[in-house]
Write a protein that holds these residues in place. Structure first.
Motif, PDB file in Angstrom:
ATOM      1  N   ARG A 154     -39.891  11.897 -23.206  1.00  0.00           N
ATOM      2  CA  ARG A 154     -40.156  10.880 -24.245  1.00  0.00           C
ATOM      3  C   ARG A 154     -40.765   9.659 -23.565  1.00  0.00           C
ATOM      4  O   ARG A 154     -40.193   9.104 -22.638  1.00  0.00           O
ATOM      5  CB  ARG A 154     -38.855  10.504 -24.949  1.00  0.00           C
ATOM      6  CG  ARG A 154     -38.962   9.369 -25.968  1.00  0.00           C
ATOM      7  CD  ARG A 154     -37.597   9.111 -26.628  1.00  0.00           C
ATOM      8  NE  ARG A 154     -36.581   8.795 -25.645  1.00  0.00           N
ATOM      9  CZ  ARG A 154     -36.271   7.560 -25.256  1.00  0.00           C
ATOM     10  NH1 ARG A 154     -36.936   6.523 -25.741  1.00  0.00           N
ATOM     11  NH2 ARG A 154     -35.323   7.351 -24.360  1.00  0.00           N
ATOM     12  N   MET A 155     -41.944   9.254 -24.032  1.00  0.00           N
ATOM     13  CA  MET A 155     -42.631   8.136 -23.403  1.00  0.00           C
ATOM     14  C   MET A 155     -42.182   6.823 -24.033  1.00  0.00           C
ATOM     15  O   MET A 155     -42.291   6.628 -25.247  1.00  0.00           O
ATOM     16  CB  MET A 155     -44.140   8.315 -23.534  1.00  0.00           C
ATOM     17  CG  MET A 155     -44.938   7.504 -22.531  1.00  0.00           C
ATOM     18  SD  MET A 155     -44.552   7.841 -20.788  1.00  0.00           S
ATOM     19  CE  MET A 155     -44.942   9.576 -20.624  1.00  0.00           C
ATOM     20  N   VAL A 156     -41.667   5.935 -23.196  1.00  0.00           N
ATOM     21  CA  VAL A 156     -41.198   4.624 -23.647  1.00  0.00           C
ATOM     22  C   VAL A 156     -42.365   3.655 -23.745  1.00  0.00           C
ATOM     23  O   VAL A 156     -42.480   2.876 -24.700  1.00  0.00           O
ATOM     24  CB  VAL A 156     -40.126   4.086 -22.686  1.00  0.00           C
ATOM     25  CG1 VAL A 156     -39.679   2.683 -23.102  1.00  0.00           C
ATOM     26  CG2 VAL A 156     -38.939   5.035 -22.621  1.00  0.00           C
ATOM     27  N   LYS A 157     -43.239   3.689 -22.749  1.00  0.00           N
ATOM     28  CA  LYS A 157     -44.442   2.860 -22.791  1.00  0.00           C
ATOM     29  C   LYS A 157     -45.556   3.608 -22.091  1.00  0.00           C
ATOM     30  O   LYS A 157     -45.311   4.426 -21.194  1.00  0.00           O
ATOM     31  CB  LYS A 157     -44.209   1.487 -22.158  1.00  0.00           C
ATOM     32  CG  LYS A 157     -43.719   1.531 -20.715  1.00  0.00           C
ATOM     33  CD  LYS A 157     -43.454   0.116 -20.208  1.00  0.00           C
ATOM     34  CE  LYS A 157     -42.941   0.143 -18.755  1.00  0.00           C
ATOM     35  NZ  LYS A 157     -42.685  -1.238 -18.251  1.00  0.00           N
ATOM     36  N   ALA A 158     -46.768   3.338 -22.520  1.00  0.00           N
ATOM     37  CA  ALA A 158     -47.916   4.074 -21.991  1.00  0.00           C
ATOM     38  C   ALA A 158     -49.124   3.141 -21.924  1.00  0.00           C
ATOM     39  O   ALA A 158     -49.294   2.259 -22.780  1.00  0.00           O
ATOM     40  CB  ALA A 158     -48.228   5.274 -22.875  1.00  0.00           C
TER      41      ALA A 158
END
Length: 402
Positions: A154-158
């Motif tokens: 799960r990407m929190v920030k990108a």
């Protein structure tokens, strides 16, 4: 090149904080409890996109935090069939991700993991340097006795651009080999280890290494092997082909990051075989899907049959952060009797992995009460696929592809 500090007193006194993890029998795969058509899961989706013929499906309009147990089982089957399933705009929290992961089994723990609930995945520089493992293809922890099965990132920030992840179908990689080469691999075993990297001869052309460089690298790898053994590093013998416990499809089980050599071969033979497999994997653009991350997006993949790599550099690495969880899987096995290649199962159907009837989605993998694909159901499935192929040629079936 990163240098090793050698066998210091601190290393020799090191004691692992956790007990050695022994092989154990994992709980039944949740995909075996799924309804073959995956009706509950697809009913919740506003749109289903197959991103490539071989691997990768995106589900729109589904919140992972809201899935019922039946939908979670359907999702496991879809992941087993399609390799990786993607979601965007998820409201899943870390605790929610942890609870979702527990539905699929006992959570695997990364050797570098500090928080028992997850591994934090960060951005990477564009140095293409030594020991920057994530930028090469790998299956997580293939050296473990029970390497991970289902994995969630799960990407929190990108970042606005950069930091993508490439996923490659090892089912398709194996299917694309000639029957002769497939048979060549069947009796072999790859040696997987948690040493810092694979030996130089396995990844570089032999002509590119002089004797001095080989000696220096051998010394580094020898130290690394011993240091990692003190730190709980493992070595495991793995078949280079494994059979999926649910789909029974044969897949390549090659890991450029952790496969040191082939046990049954001499050094030069092993080096050339591993070099070919690495080239085979890196040239498989038609068998991969590249996912561009956004904050709140999730990838759910089957680590048993999918290799992945992070695309390094070109962005501010401080802008990329993800949380990864996974569950222990079964010990990898090759089942010569039950296992089939993708081509053998779907020969003549002209469709991608995991496709069913009814508009390209639907039936999925037929199984009996035990959740196991049988030869009789395989023949029936093949006949239905042929009929569906004819309907496709007549323009009667549509699907969403990109």
């Amino acid at each position: 090149m990163t240098a090793h500090t050698g066998l210091t007193p601190a290393v020799l006194k090191y004691k692992a904080p956790d007990p050695l993890v022994l092989e154990f029998e994992v709980q039944p795969d949740r995909a075996g409890f799924a309804e073959p058509k995956k009706s509950a899961l697809f009913a919740a989706a506003s749109k289903v996109d197959d991103l490539t013929p071989w691997i990768g499906t995106q589900l729109h309009g589904v919140q992972l935090s809201q899935l019922t147990d039946a939908q979670k089982d359907d999702l496991a089957l879809l992941v087993a069939e399609r390799g990786v399933v993607f979601f965007k705009d998820q409201d899943l929290t870390l605790d929610g991700q942890y609870e979702l992961t527990k539905h699929y089994g006992v959570q695997d723990r990364d050797p570098n993991q500090h928080d028992p609930k997850h591994v934090t995945i960060l951005g990477r520089d564009n140095d293409r340097g030594y020991a920057n493992f994530g930028q090469d293809f790998h299956n997580d922890h293939s050296f473990e006795l029970n390497p991970p099965a289902y994995t969630i990132l799960r990407m929190v920030k990108a970042p606005p651009t950069g930091g993508d992840t490439i996923f490659t179908s090892q089912v398709a990689l194996f299917d694309k080999l000639s029957p002769t080469y497939q048979k060549l691999l069947e009796p072999l075993h790859g040696v997987h280890s948690s040493e810092v990297s694979i030996p130089p001869r396995a990844i570089l052309p032999l002509s590119s290494l002089d004797n001095l460089m080989v000696d220096r690298l051998t010394n580094i790898f020898s130290q690394a092997s011993y240091i990692n053994s003190i730190n709980g590093g493992g070595i495991a013998f793995r078949p280079p082909i494994r059979t999926h416990p649910i789909t029974h499809l044969k897949s390549l089980f090659y890991n450029p990051t952790f496969t040191l050599h082939i046990a049954e071969l001499k050094e030069a033979e092993s080096a050339h075989l591993l070099s070919f497999l690495r080239e085979h994997m890196h040239s498989a653009d038609d068998l991969t899907v590249r996912w561009r991350w956004e904050a709140g997006s999730v990838a759910f993949w089957d680590n048993r049959v999918v290799a992945h790599r992070a695309v390094p550099g070109g962005y501010d690495k401080r802008l990329r952060e993800g949380k990864r969880t996974g569950v222990f899987g079964e010990r990898p096995i090759f089942d010569a009797e039950r296992g089939v290649t993708w081509g053998e199962r779907f020969a003549g159907a002209g469709v991608g992995v995991g496709e069913g009837e009814e508009g390209g989605r639907g039936e999925g993998m037929k199984r009996g009460r035990s959740g196991i694909w049988t030869r009789n159901t395989s023949i029936k499935r093949w006949m239905r696929m042929v009929m569906r192929s004819k309907r496709i040629s007549q323009g009667r079936v549509t699907r969403v592809t990109q």
